[in-house]
Write an enzyme that holds these catalytic residues in place. Sequence first.
Site, PDB file in Angstrom:
ATOM      1  N   SER A   1      -1.399  32.486 -17.397  1.00 31.41           N
ATOM      2  CA  SER A   1      -1.888  33.140 -18.364  1.00 31.41           C
ATOM      3  C   SER A   1      -2.667  33.465 -17.145  1.00 31.41           C
ATOM      4  O   SER A   1      -2.402  33.166 -16.014  1.00 31.41           O
ATOM      5  CB  SER A   1      -2.770  31.036 -18.761  1.00 31.41           C
ATOM      6  OG  SER A   1      -3.963  31.364 -18.392  1.00 31.41           O
TER       7      SER A   1
ATOM      8  N   GLN B   1      -0.370  36.874 -19.671  1.00 28.00           N
ATOM      9  CA  GLN B   1      -0.849  37.565 -20.793  1.00 28.00           C
ATOM     10  C   GLN B   1      -2.367  37.915 -19.544  1.00 28.00           C
ATOM     11  O   GLN B   1      -3.053  37.519 -19.353  1.00 28.00           O
ATOM     12  CB  GLN B   1      -1.354  36.228 -20.937  1.00 28.00           C
ATOM     13  CG  GLN B   1      -2.936  36.084 -22.043  1.00 28.00           C
ATOM     14  CD  GLN B   1      -4.110  35.321 -21.237  1.00 28.00           C
ATOM     15  OE1 GLN B   1      -3.784  34.704 -19.970  1.00 28.00           O
ATOM     16  NE2 GLN B   1      -5.073  35.822 -21.648  1.00 28.00           N
TER      17      GLN B   1
ATOM     18  N   TYR C   1      -6.701  39.136 -20.513  1.00 29.44           N
ATOM     19  CA  TYR C   1      -8.093  39.303 -20.890  1.00 29.44           C
ATOM     20  C   TYR C   1      -8.466  40.546 -20.719  1.00 29.44           C
ATOM     21  O   TYR C   1      -8.091  41.399 -19.346  1.00 29.44           O
ATOM     22  CB  TYR C   1      -9.544  38.249 -20.778  1.00 29.44           C
ATOM     23  CG  TYR C   1      -8.697  36.707 -21.161  1.00 29.44           C
ATOM     24  CD1 TYR C   1      -8.931  36.482 -22.515  1.00 29.44           C
ATOM     25  CD2 TYR C   1      -8.345  35.694 -20.116  1.00 29.44           C
ATOM     26  CE1 TYR C   1      -8.804  35.461 -22.636  1.00 29.44           C
ATOM     27  CE2 TYR C   1      -8.300  34.574 -20.602  1.00 29.44           C
ATOM     28  CZ  TYR C   1      -8.234  34.202 -21.416  1.00 29.44           C
ATOM     29  OH  TYR C   1      -7.819  32.761 -21.937  1.00 29.44           O
TER      30      TYR C   1
ATOM     31  N   ARG D   1     -18.009  24.753 -26.752  1.00 27.58           N
ATOM     32  CA  ARG D   1     -16.910  24.191 -26.352  1.00 27.58           C
ATOM     33  C   ARG D   1     -17.416  22.421 -26.253  1.00 27.58           C
ATOM     34  O   ARG D   1     -17.160  21.966 -24.769  1.00 27.58           O
ATOM     35  CB  ARG D   1     -15.329  23.939 -25.449  1.00 27.58           C
ATOM     36  CG  ARG D   1     -14.327  24.758 -26.331  1.00 27.58           C
ATOM     37  CD  ARG D   1     -13.481  25.136 -25.297  1.00 27.58           C
ATOM     38  NE  ARG D   1     -13.020  27.547 -25.480  1.00 27.58           N
ATOM     39  CZ  ARG D   1     -12.235  27.835 -25.233  1.00 27.58           C
ATOM     40  NH1 ARG D   1     -12.069  26.805 -23.557  1.00 27.58           N
ATOM     41  NH2 ARG D   1     -12.122  28.770 -25.436  1.00 27.58           N
TER      42      ARG D   1
ATOM     43  N   HIS E   1      -7.277  31.061 -31.696  1.00 30.97           N
ATOM     44  CA  HIS E   1      -7.241  30.316 -29.939  1.00 30.97           C
ATOM     45  C   HIS E   1      -7.329  28.639 -30.059  1.00 30.97           C
ATOM     46  O   HIS E   1      -7.752  27.953 -29.376  1.00 30.97           O
ATOM     47  CB  HIS E   1      -9.015  30.822 -29.423  1.00 30.97           C
ATOM     48  CG  HIS E   1      -7.985  31.419 -27.723  1.00 30.97           C
ATOM     49  ND1 HIS E   1      -7.740  32.563 -27.614  1.00 30.97           N
ATOM     50  CD2 HIS E   1      -8.315  29.694 -27.327  1.00 30.97           C
ATOM     51  CE1 HIS E   1      -7.875  32.556 -26.240  1.00 30.97           C
ATOM     52  NE2 HIS E   1      -8.322  31.375 -25.823  1.00 30.97           N
TER      53      HIS E   1
END
EC number: 1.1.-.-
Length: 381
Positions: free
Chosen positions: A106, A127, A129, A164, A275
Amino acid sequence: MIISASTDYRAAAQRKLPPFLFHYIDGGAYNEQTLRRNTADLADIALRQRVLKNMSELSLETQLFGETQAMPVVLGPVGLSGMYARRGEVQAARAADKKGIPFTLSTLSVCPIEEVAPAIARPMWFQLYVLKDRGFMRNALTRAQAAGVKTLVFTVDMPVPGARYRDAHSGMSGPNAAARRLLQAIAHPQWAWDVGLNGKPHDLGNISAYLGKPTTLEDYMGWIATNFDPSISWKDLEWVREFWQGPMIIKGILDPEDAKDAVKFGADGIVVSNHGGRQLDGVLSTARALPAIADAVKGDITILADSGIRTGLDVVRMIALGADSVLLGRAFVYALATAGEAGVINLLTLIEQEMRVAMTLTGAKRIADINRDSLAVSERG
């Protein structure tokens, strides 16, 4: 606690982890409806049992982006994995390497690219973004290439962070969060000693390397809040496509039209994903979204899927619904938190065994034999 099934690791992780870490990985957005549907909808998919098919020769091996892997499973990108075990990304990567499958690092990992990549023989995936700070993106891509990364996973379903609520309740964020986390760590001495004291540094390795200074958990939360870019579009990915020479996967596809756009863009793969229910609550589960996407682009692009996958049966179900392979997230982090590298290896072994049983009893000798015909007639739509 005895671990006899892949699903046992969640309860084991909850016992071991401070609540702020357990609920961070376990929770979803808003009221967590999509989070629950991801597992429930997938578990409801009925397979078609077949018998007397001579299943003495059975193989889980598959090809993905020109590489052979032992089974159609990838360890997906999970931020802060290094907080769940000592240098957790390295341990998870080694487990994946030993089981013959890819590991995806990540952007928001504790261990940086340069620490994880040399620890394994198989090239890891990375990964990234779409972020406001394009300088960081260029820096991360250059470092990933230098470390031998060939496959890029581009996450596009986070133009803004999801709400969240569990994070505020658990102490991951909200009032007096740092003090609450400290008290929780004291109450979990095994984690505090192994990870809290001996797993340092606890910064965001990839970001710290770019900024030239350590980053704290508060920096992490602030960085998330300020760096995701709600203006992103396909044009923002064009320069990355020109820069990146290896396979490029678009993660966060949940609609057939977006899947078609990914094909037009020239992506090598997509990840059908919500996700893990951590972004927009109330959207379709991956299991329900996948068939229409597969009908739209199967054969034109490699299809991966995540969200809700906990068992080998779930892997078979996802492939029957149209995926070529799957990504694991929470499932492997629960195992990592419980027993480190050995826990992840055992989880993958259990998933492999569960897949073999499911394939034997559905008459699928190869991964390519798993398709809509592997589902009960009532499931084929």
